[in-house]
Design an enzyme around this catalytic site. Structure first.
Site, PDB file in Angstrom:
ATOM      1  N   ASP A  43       2.149   9.537   6.721  1.00 34.40           N
ATOM      2  CA  ASP A  43       3.049   8.591   7.798  1.00 34.40           C
ATOM      3  C   ASP A  43       3.075   7.357   7.212  1.00 34.40           C
ATOM      4  O   ASP A  43       4.021   6.479   7.840  1.00 34.40           O
ATOM      5  CB  ASP A  43       2.196   8.479   9.198  1.00 34.40           C
ATOM      6  CG  ASP A  43       0.694   7.955   8.965  1.00 34.40           C
ATOM      7  OD1 ASP A  43       0.431   7.755   7.910  1.00 34.40           O
ATOM      8  OD2 ASP A  43       0.086   7.543  10.066  1.00 34.40           O
ATOM      9  N   SER A  44       2.933   7.080   6.051  1.00 35.29           N
ATOM     10  CA  SER A  44       3.177   5.960   5.248  1.00 35.29           C
ATOM     11  C   SER A  44       4.570   5.981   4.917  1.00 35.29           C
ATOM     12  O   SER A  44       5.475   5.075   4.271  1.00 35.29           O
ATOM     13  CB  SER A  44       2.466   5.591   3.961  1.00 35.29           C
ATOM     14  OG  SER A  44       2.517   7.063   3.198  1.00 35.29           O
ATOM     15  N   ASP A  82       0.675  14.328   7.938  1.00 29.48           N
ATOM     16  CA  ASP A  82      -0.005  13.377   8.946  1.00 29.48           C
ATOM     17  C   ASP A  82       0.314  13.656  10.272  1.00 29.48           C
ATOM     18  O   ASP A  82       1.409  13.675  10.677  1.00 29.48           O
ATOM     19  CB  ASP A  82       0.331  12.027   8.466  1.00 29.48           C
ATOM     20  CG  ASP A  82      -0.704  11.614   7.654  1.00 29.48           C
ATOM     21  OD1 ASP A  82      -1.817  11.934   7.279  1.00 29.48           O
ATOM     22  OD2 ASP A  82      -0.483  10.629   6.955  1.00 29.48           O
ATOM     23  N   LYS A 112      -3.105  16.551   9.040  1.00 30.34           N
ATOM     24  CA  LYS A 112      -4.305  15.351   8.510  1.00 30.34           C
ATOM     25  C   LYS A 112      -4.392  14.493   9.970  1.00 30.34           C
ATOM     26  O   LYS A 112      -3.561  14.067  10.530  1.00 30.34           O
ATOM     27  CB  LYS A 112      -3.838  14.635   7.424  1.00 30.34           C
ATOM     28  CG  LYS A 112      -5.295  13.580   7.209  1.00 30.34           C
ATOM     29  CD  LYS A 112      -4.985  13.011   5.774  1.00 30.34           C
ATOM     30  CE  LYS A 112      -3.857  12.326   5.615  1.00 30.34           C
ATOM     31  NZ  LYS A 112      -4.050  10.896   6.347  1.00 30.34           N
ATOM     32  N   GLU A 114      -6.936  11.269  11.232  1.00 26.94           N
ATOM     33  CA  GLU A 114      -7.542  10.002  10.688  1.00 26.94           C
ATOM     34  C   GLU A 114      -9.106   9.854  11.868  1.00 26.94           C
ATOM     35  O   GLU A 114      -8.884  10.123  13.012  1.00 26.94           O
ATOM     36  CB  GLU A 114      -6.733   8.513  10.903  1.00 26.94           C
ATOM     37  CG  GLU A 114      -5.670   8.537   9.749  1.00 26.94           C
ATOM     38  CD  GLU A 114      -5.012   7.543   9.597  1.00 26.94           C
ATOM     39  OE1 GLU A 114      -5.651   6.360  10.529  1.00 26.94           O
ATOM     40  OE2 GLU A 114      -4.120   7.160   8.831  1.00 26.94           O
ATOM     41  N   GLU A 182     -10.281   6.807   1.652  1.00 23.78           N
ATOM     42  CA  GLU A 182      -9.533   5.857   1.302  1.00 23.78           C
ATOM     43  C   GLU A 182      -9.963   4.496   1.159  1.00 23.78           C
ATOM     44  O   GLU A 182     -10.775   3.953   2.137  1.00 23.78           O
ATOM     45  CB  GLU A 182      -8.103   5.690   2.213  1.00 23.78           C
ATOM     46  CG  GLU A 182      -6.940   4.631   1.787  1.00 23.78           C
ATOM     47  CD  GLU A 182      -5.874   4.549   2.597  1.00 23.78           C
ATOM     48  OE1 GLU A 182      -5.045   3.618   2.279  1.00 23.78           O
ATOM     49  OE2 GLU A 182      -5.562   5.549   3.353  1.00 23.78           O
TER      50      GLU A 182
END
Length: 278
Positions: A43-44, A82, A112, A114, A182
């Site tokens: 999503d970056s 993501d 993915k 978080e 991360e």
């Protein structure tokens, strides 16, 4: 194409796993041609490609759009996508529906998530039981950067380090097939990696992780102004591209482009219309 078993075998044999974050057809195509093991559609994309200040503005539709493009460019590479901001936090029903939509429509091999809250652990298990592989993500989790107080290294004290380790263990028990770490201290990343049976993929977490991930644009310095401490650039595409564009501008201005090599001609001049200029 790699699968869950292959990734686990790579960890067991201590073969490092390479992951590149890519967002579109050409970058994914190049990553596959280079032989990367896995691709992450992060999503970056919001910050790197769409120009947002954070990942918060990225939508489920954005992720579907970009992941489809990535899979067209790298159809034979294991791809993780993501789940974007708040697409898996409102209710379990909506989370399951969004994850199913993302998985079905993109052709990715895993999604993915978080964090490791009770809801995330439950969601990980529900998705895994239903046939959707889940990659986990601990440490600096960009979607909650406002809660974390900024982009900071996580797990630097005893309590937070123990919490992260326990979360990693719980995520594996819930069915996660891999874990992105991360901005985690190298020593903690090593302990986590040795404590779980699923592969860890580090970004700013040292070289004891089972693999590494970097963003395509960071690796090549393509369209990025600043690089984090944990990034090593392997080229400077910014410089090459700007110089190429400047050469193009110069040649258009001085009429040295296009030349006859880039031009089409009529063979029979009689076919030309009469010039009616005054």
């Amino acid at each position: 194409m790699l699968n869950r078993i292959d990734l686990t075998k790579m960890k067991a044999s201590k073969e490092k796993i390479t992951m590149v974050t890519a967002y579109d057809y050409p970058s994914a195509k190049q990553a596959e041609m280079a032989g990367v093991d896995t691709i992450l559609v992060g999503d970056s994309v919001g910050m790197v490609v769409l120009g947002y200040s954070t990942t918060v503005q990225v939508t489920l539709e954005d992720m579907i759009h970009h992941t489809k493009a990535v899979k067209r460019g790298a159809s034979n590479t294991f791809t993780v996508v993501d789940m974007p901001f708040m697409s898996y936090h409102i209710s379990m029903q909506q989370s399951l529906e969004n994850a199913t939509k993302l998985f079905q429509e993109t052709g990715a091999q895993a999604i993915k998530l978080e964090g490791a809250s009770e809801d995330i652990l439950t969601l990980t298990k529900r998705l895994s039981d239903g046939g959707i592989p889940v990659f986990a993500h601990l440490g600096l989790t960009p979607q909650t950067v406002n809660v974390l107080g900024g982009y900071k290294v996580q797990g630097k004290d005893k309590n937070s380090a123990e919490k992260l380790l326990n979360e990693a263990i719980q995520l594996e028990k819930s069915g996660a097939i891999g874990l992105v770490l991360e901005c985690v201290p190298k020593e903690l990343a090593k302990i986590v990696t040795e404590s779980i049976g699923i592969p860890t993929i580090g970004i700013g977490a040292g070289n004891d992780c089972d693999g590494q991930v970097l963003v395509y644009h960071d690796i090549l310095q393509y369209g990025v102004d600043r690089l984090p401490k944990f990034v090593k650039p392997y080229a400077d595409i910014n410089k090459i591209n700007v110089e190429a564009l400047q050469s193009y501008i110069t040649e258009v201005k001085d009429v040295s482009f296009p030349t006859s090599d880039h031009t089409f001609f009529i063979k029979n001049k009689a076919d030309l219309p009469v010039n009616k200029s005054r």
